[in-house]
Motif scaffolding. Sequence first.
Motif, PDB file in Angstrom:
ATOM      1  N   LEU A  56       0.924  -1.086  -0.089  1.00  0.00           N
ATOM      2  CA  LEU A  56       0.120  -0.129  -0.034  1.00  0.00           C
ATOM      3  C   LEU A  56       0.838   1.361  -0.060  1.00  0.00           C
ATOM      4  CD1 LEU A  56      -2.517  -1.320   2.673  1.00  0.00           C
ATOM      5  CD2 LEU A  56      -3.067  -0.760   0.384  1.00  0.00           C
ATOM      6  N   HIS A  57       0.486   2.459  -0.958  1.00  0.00           N
ATOM      7  CA  HIS A  57       1.038   3.655  -0.776  1.00  0.00           C
ATOM      8  C   HIS A  57       0.097   4.362  -0.258  1.00  0.00           C
ATOM      9  CE1 HIS A  57       3.414   1.457  -3.985  1.00  0.00           C
ATOM     10  NE2 HIS A  57       4.272   2.693  -3.666  1.00  0.00           N
ATOM     11  N   VAL A  58       0.465   4.977   1.158  1.00  0.00           N
ATOM     12  CA  VAL A  58      -0.562   5.726   1.849  1.00  0.00           C
ATOM     13  C   VAL A  58      -0.391   7.170   1.576  1.00  0.00           C
ATOM     14  CG1 VAL A  58      -1.513   5.977   3.905  1.00  0.00           C
ATOM     15  CG2 VAL A  58      -0.526   4.013   3.382  1.00  0.00           C
ATOM     16  N   ILE A  59      -1.319   7.941   1.281  1.00  0.00           N
ATOM     17  CA  ILE A  59      -1.072   9.569   0.947  1.00  0.00           C
ATOM     18  C   ILE A  59      -2.016  10.149   1.787  1.00  0.00           C
ATOM     19  CG2 ILE A  59      -2.769   9.422  -0.908  1.00  0.00           C
ATOM     20  CD1 ILE A  59      -0.508  10.751  -2.290  1.00  0.00           C
ATOM     21  N   CYS A  60      -1.755  11.427   2.169  1.00  0.00           N
ATOM     22  CA  CYS A  60      -2.827  12.469   2.772  1.00  0.00           C
ATOM     23  C   CYS A  60      -2.364  13.647   2.086  1.00  0.00           C
ATOM     24  CB  CYS A  60      -2.670  12.396   4.204  1.00  0.00           C
ATOM     25  SG  CYS A  60      -1.114  12.902   4.810  1.00  0.00           S
ATOM     26  N   ARG A  61      -2.736  14.711   2.729  1.00  0.00           N
ATOM     27  CA  ARG A  61      -2.438  16.088   2.014  1.00  0.00           C
ATOM     28  C   ARG A  61      -0.936  16.382   1.847  1.00  0.00           C
ATOM     29  NH1 ARG A  61      -2.346  21.369   3.485  1.00  0.00           N
ATOM     30  NH2 ARG A  61      -2.890  21.088   5.831  1.00  0.00           N
ATOM     31  N   THR A  62      -0.132  16.287   2.972  1.00  0.00           N
ATOM     32  CA  THR A  62       1.095  16.713   3.193  1.00  0.00           C
ATOM     33  C   THR A  62       2.015  15.579   3.532  1.00  0.00           C
ATOM     34  OG1 THR A  62       0.949  17.569   5.258  1.00  0.00           O
ATOM     35  CG2 THR A  62       0.874  19.025   3.444  1.00  0.00           C
ATOM     36  N   GLY A  63       1.416  14.440   4.167  1.00  0.00           N
ATOM     37  CA  GLY A  63       2.240  13.325   4.600  1.00  0.00           C
ATOM     38  C   GLY A  63       2.397  12.896   6.000  1.00  0.00           C
ATOM     39  N   ALA A  69      -0.531   6.550   9.458  1.00  0.00           N
ATOM     40  CA  ALA A  69      -1.429   5.428   9.159  1.00  0.00           C
ATOM     41  C   ALA A  69      -0.327   4.250   8.501  1.00  0.00           C
ATOM     42  CB  ALA A  69      -2.072   5.848   7.932  1.00  0.00           C
ATOM     43  N   ALA A  70       0.505   4.693   7.943  1.00  0.00           N
ATOM     44  CA  ALA A  70       1.448   3.630   7.373  1.00  0.00           C
ATOM     45  C   ALA A  70       2.445   2.980   8.557  1.00  0.00           C
ATOM     46  CB  ALA A  70       2.501   4.276   6.509  1.00  0.00           C
ATOM     47  N   ALA A  71       2.564   3.808   9.711  1.00  0.00           N
ATOM     48  CA  ALA A  71       3.217   3.126  10.836  1.00  0.00           C
ATOM     49  C   ALA A  71       2.150   2.200  11.742  1.00  0.00           C
ATOM     50  CB  ALA A  71       3.641   4.065  11.852  1.00  0.00           C
ATOM     51  N   TRP A  72       0.878   2.718  11.773  1.00  0.00           N
ATOM     52  CA  TRP A  72       0.101   1.910  12.279  1.00  0.00           C
ATOM     53  C   TRP A  72      -0.373   0.434  11.431  1.00  0.00           C
ATOM     54  CZ3 TRP A  72      -4.780  -0.260  11.460  1.00  0.00           C
ATOM     55  CH2 TRP A  72      -5.764  -0.491  12.531  1.00  0.00           C
ATOM     56  N   LEU A  73      -0.325   0.655  10.015  1.00  0.00           N
ATOM     57  CA  LEU A  73      -0.518  -0.402   9.196  1.00  0.00           C
ATOM     58  C   LEU A  73       0.583  -1.431   9.313  1.00  0.00           C
ATOM     59  CD1 LEU A  73      -2.161   1.150   6.146  1.00  0.00           C
ATOM     60  CD2 LEU A  73      -3.256  -0.548   7.349  1.00  0.00           C
ATOM     61  N   VAL A  74       1.675  -1.179   9.116  1.00  0.00           N
ATOM     62  CA  VAL A  74       3.047  -1.981   8.899  1.00  0.00           C
ATOM     63  C   VAL A  74       3.090  -2.608  10.897  1.00  0.00           C
ATOM     64  CG1 VAL A  74       5.529  -1.854   9.598  1.00  0.00           C
ATOM     65  CG2 VAL A  74       4.335  -0.963   7.610  1.00  0.00           C
ATOM     66  N   GLY A  75       2.507  -1.786  11.467  1.00  0.00           N
ATOM     67  CA  GLY A  75       2.648  -2.549  13.034  1.00  0.00           C
ATOM     68  C   GLY A  75       1.388  -3.446  13.416  1.00  0.00           C
ATOM     69  N   ASN A  76       0.620  -3.570  12.229  1.00  0.00           N
ATOM     70  CA  ASN A  76      -0.434  -4.320  12.361  1.00  0.00           C
ATOM     71  C   ASN A  76      -0.486  -5.767  11.393  1.00  0.00           C
ATOM     72  OD1 ASN A  76      -3.031  -3.720  14.213  1.00  0.00           O
ATOM     73  ND2 ASN A  76      -2.027  -1.824  13.640  1.00  0.00           N
ATOM     74  N   GLY A  77       1.037  -5.756  10.722  1.00  0.00           N
ATOM     75  CA  GLY A  77       1.117  -6.836   9.686  1.00  0.00           C
ATOM     76  C   GLY A  77       0.764  -6.465   8.147  1.00  0.00           C
ATOM     77  N   ALA A  80       3.029  -1.413   3.954  1.00  0.00           N
ATOM     78  CA  ALA A  80       2.730   0.119   3.784  1.00  0.00           C
ATOM     79  C   ALA A  80       4.037   0.902   3.552  1.00  0.00           C
ATOM     80  CB  ALA A  80       1.796   0.441   4.653  1.00  0.00           C
ATOM     81  N   VAL A  81       3.975   1.828   2.459  1.00  0.00           N
ATOM     82  CA  VAL A  81       4.848   2.758   2.578  1.00  0.00           C
ATOM     83  C   VAL A  81       4.111   4.259   2.552  1.00  0.00           C
ATOM     84  CG1 VAL A  81       6.628   1.545   1.359  1.00  0.00           C
ATOM     85  CG2 VAL A  81       4.924   2.969   0.040  1.00  0.00           C
ATOM     86  N   ASN A  82       4.734   5.160   3.280  1.00  0.00           N
ATOM     87  CA  ASN A  82       4.380   6.730   3.225  1.00  0.00           C
ATOM     88  C   ASN A  82       4.597   7.378   1.939  1.00  0.00           C
ATOM     89  OD1 ASN A  82       3.294   8.752   4.460  1.00  0.00           O
ATOM     90  ND2 ASN A  82       5.103   9.706   4.863  1.00  0.00           N
ATOM     91  N   VAL A  83       3.711   8.156   1.287  1.00  0.00           N
ATOM     92  CA  VAL A  83       4.120   9.028   0.108  1.00  0.00           C
ATOM     93  C   VAL A  83       4.557  10.139   0.889  1.00  0.00           C
ATOM     94  CG1 VAL A  83       3.210   9.920  -1.820  1.00  0.00           C
ATOM     95  CG2 VAL A  83       2.405   7.614  -1.245  1.00  0.00           C
ATOM     96  N   ASP A  84       5.878  10.657   0.425  1.00  0.00           N
ATOM     97  CA  ASP A  84       6.316  11.906   1.103  1.00  0.00           C
ATOM     98  C   ASP A  84       5.692  13.216   0.122  1.00  0.00           C
ATOM     99  OD1 ASP A  84       8.101  12.683   2.969  1.00  0.00           O
ATOM    100  OD2 ASP A  84       9.917  12.582   1.549  1.00  0.00           O
ATOM    101  N   GLY A  85       5.425  14.082   1.023  1.00  0.00           N
ATOM    102  CA  GLY A  85       4.579  15.253   0.516  1.00  0.00           C
ATOM    103  C   GLY A  85       3.121  15.018   0.238  1.00  0.00           C
TER     104      GLY A  85
END
Length: 108
Positions: A56-63, A69-77, A80-85
């Motif tokens: 999963l590529h997790v995105i919001c407005r600025t990161g 969300a990415a940290a929480w998803l990874v912690g739950n198995g 996920a990666v965070n989309v910078d910016g």
Amino acid sequence: MSDFENVDVDSIGADAKVLDVREDYEWEAGHIDGALHIPLDQLPERLDELDPDEDLHVICRTGGRSYRAAAWLVGNGYSAVNVDGGMGAWLEAGKPMVSDNGQEPTVK
């Protein structure tokens, strides 16, 4: 140190699974066509909508929200990666967007 990556918008392939964790009004104004929309505060109860084996590529407005969300998803198995910016960087890069409000797609 985080257990997941931060990636830039240019590294997202056309077939990438994008999870947008912004609020409804932000999504309606402009989003990535084909992205899955689950606002951050709904993520725990909607987790079964996600495939733990899919990257999963997790995105919001600025990161910021996508980082949490990415940290929480990874912690739950989940993978996920965070989309910078976030969507701001997506817009600046001239990447395609769609809106649900009949107006020109934008980032709110």
